[in-house]
Scaffold this active site. Structure first.
Site, PDB file in Angstrom:
ATOM      1  N   THR A 151       0.852  -1.146  -0.111  1.00  0.00           N
ATOM      2  CA  THR A 151      -0.080  -0.037   0.009  1.00  0.00           C
ATOM      3  C   THR A 151       0.930   1.375   0.098  1.00  0.00           C
ATOM      4  OG1 THR A 151      -1.588   1.479   1.330  1.00  0.00           O
ATOM      5  CG2 THR A 151      -0.125  -0.189   2.456  1.00  0.00           C
ATOM      6  N   SER A 186      -1.313   3.776  10.425  1.00  0.00           N
ATOM      7  CA  SER A 186      -2.076   2.831  11.291  1.00  0.00           C
ATOM      8  C   SER A 186      -1.590   1.489  11.676  1.00  0.00           C
ATOM      9  CB  SER A 186      -3.319   2.692  10.778  1.00  0.00           C
ATOM     10  OG  SER A 186      -3.327   1.700   9.555  1.00  0.00           O
ATOM     11  N   TYR A 188      -2.626  -1.317  10.581  1.00  0.00           N
ATOM     12  CA  TYR A 188      -2.848  -2.043   9.345  1.00  0.00           C
ATOM     13  C   TYR A 188      -1.771  -1.416   8.336  1.00  0.00           C
ATOM     14  CZ  TYR A 188      -4.044  -2.389   4.398  1.00  0.00           C
ATOM     15  OH  TYR A 188      -3.989  -2.591   3.111  1.00  0.00           O
ATOM     16  N   HIS A 189      -1.298  -0.135   8.128  1.00  0.00           N
ATOM     17  CA  HIS A 189      -0.100   0.117   7.313  1.00  0.00           C
ATOM     18  C   HIS A 189       1.130  -0.704   7.919  1.00  0.00           C
ATOM     19  CE1 HIS A 189      -3.396   2.924   6.117  1.00  0.00           C
ATOM     20  NE2 HIS A 189      -3.213   2.855   4.812  1.00  0.00           N
ATOM     21  N   LYS A 192       1.982  -3.799   6.805  1.00  0.00           N
ATOM     22  CA  LYS A 192       2.202  -3.885   5.534  1.00  0.00           C
ATOM     23  C   LYS A 192       3.785  -3.597   5.253  1.00  0.00           C
ATOM     24  CE  LYS A 192      -1.583  -4.584   3.043  1.00  0.00           C
ATOM     25  NZ  LYS A 192      -1.535  -5.716   1.720  1.00  0.00           N
TER      26      LYS A 192
END
Length: 389
Positions: A151, A186, A188-189, A192
């Site tokens: 991302t 975040s 989530y990031h 990644k």
């Protein structure tokens, strides 16, 4: 650069998802042998939260059966959580893919910020799953090529140009080429970011072939294959947890009076149409990374501010007779709203990407799908309830 046509065996992880499903159909329609894997985690999480895809998607077994009827091509699928190492190894050992396309991750920044349990679930699912994939490749299919969805959110919004994965630096008179610094927004990031570091290490140490696609925000619903039959329709998330700002604006334009922008709306991000996602993944798969290469492409075609997107949707809705306004809400996220943003995306263009840019016609296609299924709208799920602070 022209693509050299080479039929490949493709294993799509997360093949029931918004990107995984049309990717599977895209490769199958082009004569490649495709198998799907999914744990249905996205469906499960929607059920827990009382939300759902706005479009009525069939169970995967029925979706695949419909595709096989339409195309005459067999496409096996497996219910599998890739954090289950033994089950993943068994599928890879049996199918022996040339290419693994990995979408099998929890793809939500708000989800990862709900509480500790959701942050842990996000990182465990995403990081452990990726580790299982690269170990399975090393032990079973070391010559296979991994195309991993990353991302653009890994980079954050640095006050310098964002290069594609690497940066040349000079420090105290010495030069080196290093991976581009990351500043995720975040948990989530951050998952990644961890994936990218693990993938770079696996390529450098074990000689694996890896392409990391740092994707922008995807818009659109329909692809050339999903429109062939109603049973092939793609999912469309619009809720606060799994939907994007553009998806939310499109649904609000058809069902409400205002488009809700977080904060000033001056936050800038990279975007691309879902058909461009299919182009990019195909270009990466058919032009694989070399052994030992960790290759990074920034996968987006345009940059917009969130407010610009809202204004574009409002204008398109107005042409259809819908009167909508733009409403600014308190931003629940901790993020810079005024910032420099100049990312590079040359790599995929050099491979032959022909961008499908955001247009009134593309938005109208999305809005028409929403109008057809507006009776499935679940009220209240677009209201922001997760705070970063």
């Amino acid at each position: 650069m022209m693509i050299e046509r080479v039929d490949v065996k493709v294993l799509v992880l997360g093949g029931d998802g918004y990107l995984g499903w049309p990717t599977s159909l895209h490769f199958s329609a082009r004569g490649h042998e495709v198998a799907l894997v999914d744990s249905f985690l996205r469906r499960t999480e929607h059920a827990r939260r009382g939300s759902d895809s706005l479009t009525p998607i069939l169970p995967l077994e029925q979706r695949v059966a419909r595709w096989e009827q339409v195309s005459g091509v067999r496409m096996p699928w497996f219910e599998l959580d890739i954090t289950d190492q033994d089950a993943l190894y068994a599928v890879i050992a049996d199918f022996r893919p040339d290419t693994i396309i990995d979408y099998a991750e929890l793809p939500s920044a708000p989800y990862s910020m709900i509480d500790c349990a959701h942050a842990v679930r996000t990182q465990r699912n995403n990081v452990e799953g990726t580790l299982n994939v690269i170990w399975a490749m090393r032990e079973l299919v070391p010559d296979a090529h991994l195309v991993k969805l990353g991302t653009m959110g890994e980079y954050g919004t640095p006050n310098i140009d964002i290069e594609e994965g690497y940066i040349e630096i000079t420090h105290k008179g010495r030069r080196d080429r290093m991976t581009f610094p990351k500043r995720a927004g975040s948990f989530y990031h951050l998952s990644k970011v961890h994936d990218s570091h693990n993938l770079e290490f696996a390529a450098r140490i074990w000689g694996l072939r890896v392409t990391d696609l740092n994707q922008g925000v995807v818009h659109g619903i329909e692809t050339a294959e999903t429109i062939l039959d109603p049973g092939l329709i793609n999912r469309f998330d619009y809720d606060e947890i799994f939907g994007t700002a553009l998806n939310r604006f499109c649904v609000q334009a058809m069902t409400a009076n205002s488009l809700t922008v977080y904060g000033s709306g001056r936050q800038r991000r990279g975007f691309l149409n879902i058909r461009d996602t299919l182009q990019c993944v195909e270009l990466a798969a058919l032009n694989p990374a070399a052994p030992g290469q960790f290759r990074v492409f920034n996968q987006f075609t345009e940059v917009f501010s969130i407010l610009e997107l809202a204004e574009i949707v409002a204008e398109c809705a107005h042409k259809d007779g819908y009167e909508v306004t733009v409403e600014h809400l308190h931003n629940p996220r901790i993020e810079a709203e005024d910032h420099y943003y100049n990312p590079s995306n040359q790599g995929l263009l050099d491979l032959g990407l022909k961008p499908i840019l955001l247009s009134t016609e593309l938005l109208e296609s999305t809005l028409s799908v929403i109008r057809r299924h507006r009776d499935r709208l679940v009220s209240g799920v677009m209201t922001p309830s997760t705070s970063w602070s």
